[in-house]
Design an enzyme around this catalytic site. Structure first.
Site, PDB file in Angstrom:
ATOM      1  CG  ASP A  31      -2.045   0.998   1.105  1.00 45.23           C
ATOM      2  OD1 ASP A  31      -3.206   0.569   1.042  1.00 45.23           O
ATOM      3  OD2 ASP A  31      -1.756   2.217   1.053  1.00 45.23           O
ATOM      4  CB  ILE A  32       0.871   4.218  -2.217  1.00 41.46           C
ATOM      5  CG1 ILE A  32       1.966   5.095  -2.778  1.00 41.46           C
ATOM      6  CG2 ILE A  32      -0.396   4.991  -1.956  1.00 41.46           C
ATOM      7  CD1 ILE A  32       1.665   5.632  -4.174  1.00 41.46           C
ATOM      8  CG  ASN A  88     -11.831  -0.232   3.779  1.00 41.29           C
ATOM      9  OD1 ASN A  88     -12.136  -0.545   4.921  1.00 41.29           O
ATOM     10  ND2 ASN A  88     -10.664   0.333   3.488  1.00 41.29           N
ATOM     11  CD  GLU A  96      -9.233   6.521   0.287  1.00 43.93           C
ATOM     12  OE1 GLU A  96      -8.130   6.244  -0.238  1.00 43.93           O
ATOM     13  OE2 GLU A  96      -9.347   7.233   1.298  1.00 43.93           O
ATOM     14  CG  HIS A 101      -8.450  -3.366  -2.497  1.00 42.00           C
ATOM     15  ND1 HIS A 101      -9.361  -2.590  -3.192  1.00 42.00           N
ATOM     16  CD2 HIS A 101      -8.151  -2.665  -1.378  1.00 42.00           C
ATOM     17  CE1 HIS A 101      -9.595  -1.477  -2.514  1.00 42.00           C
ATOM     18  NE2 HIS A 101      -8.866  -1.503  -1.399  1.00 42.00           N
ATOM     19  CG  HIS A 103      -6.755  -2.950   3.068  1.00 41.22           C
ATOM     20  ND1 HIS A 103      -6.009  -1.805   2.891  1.00 41.22           N
ATOM     21  CD2 HIS A 103      -7.923  -2.723   2.423  1.00 41.22           C
ATOM     22  CE1 HIS A 103      -6.703  -0.919   2.187  1.00 41.22           C
ATOM     23  NE2 HIS A 103      -7.867  -1.456   1.890  1.00 41.22           N
TER      24      HIS A 103
HETATM   25  P1  AMP Z   1      -9.537   1.270   0.014  1.00 44.85           P
HETATM   26  O1  AMP Z   1      -9.726   2.501   0.837  1.00 44.85           O
HETATM   27  O2  AMP Z   1      -9.960   0.005   0.732  1.00 44.85           O
HETATM   28  O3  AMP Z   1     -10.162   1.399  -1.351  1.00 44.85           O
HETATM   29  O4  AMP Z   1      -7.994   1.089  -0.170  1.00 44.85           O
HETATM   30  C1  AMP Z   1      -7.283   1.651  -1.226  1.00 44.85           C
HETATM   31  C2  AMP Z   1      -5.850   1.667  -0.823  1.00 44.85           C
HETATM   32  O5  AMP Z   1      -5.074   1.833  -1.997  1.00 44.85           O
HETATM   33  C3  AMP Z   1      -5.486   2.792   0.127  1.00 44.85           C
HETATM   34  O6  AMP Z   1      -5.002   2.243   1.343  1.00 44.85           O
HETATM   35  C4  AMP Z   1      -4.406   3.576  -0.632  1.00 44.85           C
HETATM   36  O7  AMP Z   1      -3.362   4.001   0.207  1.00 44.85           O
HETATM   37  C5  AMP Z   1      -3.925   2.550  -1.656  1.00 44.85           C
HETATM   38  N1  AMP Z   1      -3.374   3.081  -2.894  1.00 44.85           N
HETATM   39  C6  AMP Z   1      -3.875   4.064  -3.663  1.00 44.85           C
HETATM   40  N2  AMP Z   1      -3.119   4.238  -4.758  1.00 44.85           N
HETATM   41  C7  AMP Z   1      -2.109   3.320  -4.690  1.00 44.85           C
HETATM   42  C8  AMP Z   1      -1.008   2.985  -5.517  1.00 44.85           C
HETATM   43  N3  AMP Z   1      -0.755   3.618  -6.672  1.00 44.85           N
HETATM   44  N4  AMP Z   1      -0.176   1.996  -5.122  1.00 44.85           N
HETATM   45  C9  AMP Z   1      -0.398   1.346  -3.950  1.00 44.85           C
HETATM   46  N5  AMP Z   1      -1.429   1.603  -3.136  1.00 44.85           N
HETATM   47  C10 AMP Z   1      -2.276   2.584  -3.492  1.00 44.85           C
END
Ligand code: AMP
Ligand code: ZN
Length: 114
Positions: A31-32, A88, A96, A101, A103
């Site tokens: 995760d970024i 989520n 988001e 996916h 976590h």
């Molecule tokens: P969610 O809120 O469950 O949709 O999780 C989306 C996750 O994707 C968040 O924790 C972000 O930090 C992560 N994220 C967004 N863009 C990237 C990216 N380019 N590479 C890795 N993780 C990302």
């Protein structure tokens, strides 16, 4: 596949990302914005918006994600110390990126605080 989906773009390697694991059906990357020392995203290659959109034929996506989580936790050395697995679901649930996916979160020194 969805043209505008960030995770589909990562699957297609249109956005650079370091994969910790890849097979025919799944990818795993960091995760970024990590919420813990270990924070991986386990992502099916098939585009499914959220848990709400799963169809009966997607059952292997969910079972596969959990089996992969177990293996990745061991790979990261956090299987015995413990970890969290989180989906989520939709905006109110904190989603988001609208591509399903899982976590995998862990690696705390003491107790999990999130
Ligand atoms: P969610 O809120 O469950 O949709 O999780 C989306 C996750 O994707 C968040 O924790 C972000 O930090 C992560 N994220 C967004 N863009 C990237 C990216 N380019 N590479 C890795 N993780 C990302
Ligand atoms: Zn997608």
């Amino acid at each position: 596949m969805s043209n505008n989906c960030l995770f589909c773009k990562i699957v297609r390697r249109e956005i650079p990302s370091e994969f910790l694991y890849e097979d025919d059906n799944f990818i795993v990357f960091k995760d970024i914005h990590p919420a813990a020392p270990v924070h991986l995203l386990l992502v099916p290659k098939k585009h499914v918006r959220s848990i709400n959109d799963l169809k009966p034929e997607d059952e292997t996506i969910i079972s596969g994600l959990f089996m992969l989580a177990k293996d990745m936790a061991k790979d990261q050395g956090i299987n015995t110390s413990g970890y969290k697995l989180l989906f989520n679901v939709e905006k109110g649930g904190g989603q988001e990126i609208f591509h399903i996916h899982l976590h995998l979160i862990g690696g705390w020194k003491k107790t999990a605080y999130i």
